[in-house]
Design a protein around this motif. Structure first.
Motif, PDB file in Angstrom:
ATOM      1  N   GLU A   2       0.687  -1.234  -0.258  1.00  0.00           N
ATOM      2  CA  GLU A   2       0.014  -0.036   0.037  1.00  0.00           C
ATOM      3  C   GLU A   2       0.817   1.265   0.027  1.00  0.00           C
ATOM      4  O   GLU A   2       0.422   2.329  -0.787  1.00  0.00           O
ATOM      5  N   ARG A   5       2.219   1.741  -3.518  1.00  0.00           N
ATOM      6  CA  ARG A   5       1.605   2.284  -4.571  1.00  0.00           C
ATOM      7  C   ARG A   5       1.391   3.939  -4.232  1.00  0.00           C
ATOM      8  O   ARG A   5       1.389   4.875  -5.361  1.00  0.00           O
ATOM      9  N   THR A   6       1.184   4.300  -2.827  1.00  0.00           N
ATOM     10  CA  THR A   6       1.246   5.564  -2.595  1.00  0.00           C
ATOM     11  C   THR A   6       2.549   6.258  -3.178  1.00  0.00           C
ATOM     12  O   THR A   6       2.236   7.565  -3.518  1.00  0.00           O
ATOM     13  N   VAL A   8       4.255   5.615  -5.642  1.00  0.00           N
ATOM     14  CA  VAL A   8       4.275   5.859  -6.927  1.00  0.00           C
ATOM     15  C   VAL A   8       3.105   6.706  -7.624  1.00  0.00           C
ATOM     16  O   VAL A   8       3.634   7.407  -8.540  1.00  0.00           O
ATOM     17  N   ASP A   9       2.037   6.761  -7.001  1.00  0.00           N
ATOM     18  CA  ASP A   9       1.167   7.858  -7.336  1.00  0.00           C
ATOM     19  C   ASP A   9       1.638   9.061  -7.229  1.00  0.00           C
ATOM     20  O   ASP A   9       1.339  10.000  -7.852  1.00  0.00           O
ATOM     21  N   GLN A  10       2.492   9.318  -5.870  1.00  0.00           N
ATOM     22  CA  GLN A  10       2.880  10.823  -5.470  1.00  0.00           C
ATOM     23  C   GLN A  10       3.834  11.306  -6.699  1.00  0.00           C
ATOM     24  O   GLN A  10       3.892  12.290  -7.280  1.00  0.00           O
ATOM     25  N   ASN A  12       4.050  10.594  -9.755  1.00  0.00           N
ATOM     26  CA  ASN A  12       3.222  10.573 -11.025  1.00  0.00           C
ATOM     27  C   ASN A  12       2.522  11.656 -11.172  1.00  0.00           C
ATOM     28  O   ASN A  12       1.783  11.756 -12.113  1.00  0.00           O
ATOM     29  N   THR A  13       2.137  12.603  -9.927  1.00  0.00           N
ATOM     30  CA  THR A  13       1.490  13.685 -10.167  1.00  0.00           C
ATOM     31  C   THR A  13       2.185  14.688 -10.966  1.00  0.00           C
ATOM     32  O   THR A  13       3.433  14.839 -10.981  1.00  0.00           O
TER      33      THR A  13
END
Length: 280
Positions: A2, A5-6, A8-10, A12-13
C-alpha cells in the motif's frame, strides 16, 4: 504494498513532475555540488571531530565541514579556489576559523539565508549560533590550552631521552670516573641556596625502617619545575634514579605514571623530599 502504491502515485502527479524538472535544471547549474550523499552535515562534523580526537564537535569550524561536504570520494575538491582563500584567511586571522556569523566562510561565500547556516546541518540559525558564542569561546580556549600542554609534554619527553642517554653512560662507567655531567635544566630560582644541590649524588630514604631505598642525582630544585605534568611539591627536589634497591618502595609523591620505584625504573625523574635524602 500500500505504501509503495502511494509512493508511485505521488511521483506521477503533475506537481511532482514540475518540481522534479525544475530541481534537475537547478542541479545542473551547480558549480560545486555537495558530495555527502545521505550523510548530514552534523554527522560529517562529528566524524571530523572523532578523526582529530577532539572533545567537542564545536571545535570543528564550519569552513572545514563545508569543504569536506564538497570533496568527492576520490578527494577531488569542488572549490579549489575557496580552499586557497580559506587557508590565506586562516593564516592572517586564526580567529576566523571559529564558527560564527562573520567567520571565514561567511566572508568568502556570503551571508547565509534566513533559518539556515552552511556546514552546520538543519535547525541551526544565526540567532541560535549567536546565543552559543560564550560556550564556543570557552571550548576554543580549552583547545588552545590543550595544544600548549601537548607542547610542554613533548619538551619533557625530549628531556627524558637526554636523561636516559646519560643514565646509560653512567651505568657503563663502572668506576664513575670521566663521567659527563647530566643534562640539567636551568633553574628559574638561580639565587636560591638549594641550587648548590643540583648535580649532587644522593641516597633516597624510604618510610619506616627501610633506610636507603634508591640512589640518584639531583636534577632540579626550582619550585616551578614540572615532573610528569605535576608541579614540584614544597620541600622536594627532582631526582634522576640511577639505582633502585627496593623496587616495591612507594614514591615520595605519586605522579600518575608510577606509584613505586620499580614502576618508575632507573633513568626516570621522580620527586623526593629534601628531608628524606642523604647527599653523598
Amino acid at each position: 504494498m500500500e505504501d509503495w502504491r502511494t509512493f508511485v502515485d505521488q511521483h506521477n502527479t503533475e506537481q511532482f513532475k514540475r518540481v522534479s524538472a525544475r530541481n534537475k535544471v537547478n542541479r545542473a547549474k551547480l558549480k560545486g555540488p555537495a558530495c555527502l550523499g545521505r550523510r548530514s552535515m552534523a554527522v560529517t562534523r562529528h566524524q571530523m571531530a572523532m578523526e582529530r580526537n577532539l572533545t567537542s564537535d564545536a571545535e570543528i569550524g564550519r569552513g572545514d565541514v563545508y569543504l569536506r561536504a564538497h570533496t568527492s570520494k576520490d578527494k577531488v575538491v569542488q572549490y579549489p579556489d575557496l580552499v586557497q582563500k580559506l587557508d590565506e584567511l586562516y593564516s592572517s586571522n586564526p580567529a576566523s576559523k571559529m564558527t560564527g556569523v562573520d567567520d571565514a566562510l561567511t566572508q568568502l561565500v556570503g551571508s547565509d539565508s534566513r533559518g539556515r547556516m552552511r556546514g552546520l546541518g538543519c535547525s541551526i540559525s544565526k540567532t541560535g549560533l549567536k546565543k552559543s558564542t560564550p560556550a564556543r569561546s570557552k571550548l576554543h580556549n580549552m583547545a588552545k590550552e590543550r595544544e600548549g600542554l601537548a607542547q610542554e609534554i613533548l619538551e619533557i619527553k625530549k628531556s627524558l631521552i637526554d636523561i636516559k642517554s646519560w643514565v646509560g653512560m653512567h651505568q657503563e662507567a663502572q668506576s664513575g670516573q670521566n663521567l659527563p655531567s647530566p643534562p640539567v635544566a636551568k633553574s628559574t630560582q638561580g639565587s636560591s641556596p638549594d641550587t648548590i644541590y643540583i648535580g649532587k649524588k644522593c641516597e633516597l630514604l624510604g618510610w619506616g625502617l627501610r633506610g636507603v631505598v634508591a640512589r640518584g642525582q639531583v636534577h632540579e630544585v626550582s619550585p616551578n619545575a614540572i615532573v610528569h605534568c605535576e608541579p614540584l611539591a614544597e620541600g622536594a627536589f627532582v631526582v634522576i634514579l640511577t639505582e633502585i634497591i627496593h623496587p616495591d618502595a612507594p614514591l615520595w609523591k605519586e605522579d600518575g605514571f608510577a606509584s613505586t620505584l620499580g614502576e618508575a625504573g632507573p633513568g626516570s625523574l621522580v620527586q623526593w623530599g629534601k628531608q628524606s635524602m642523604r647527599f653523598l
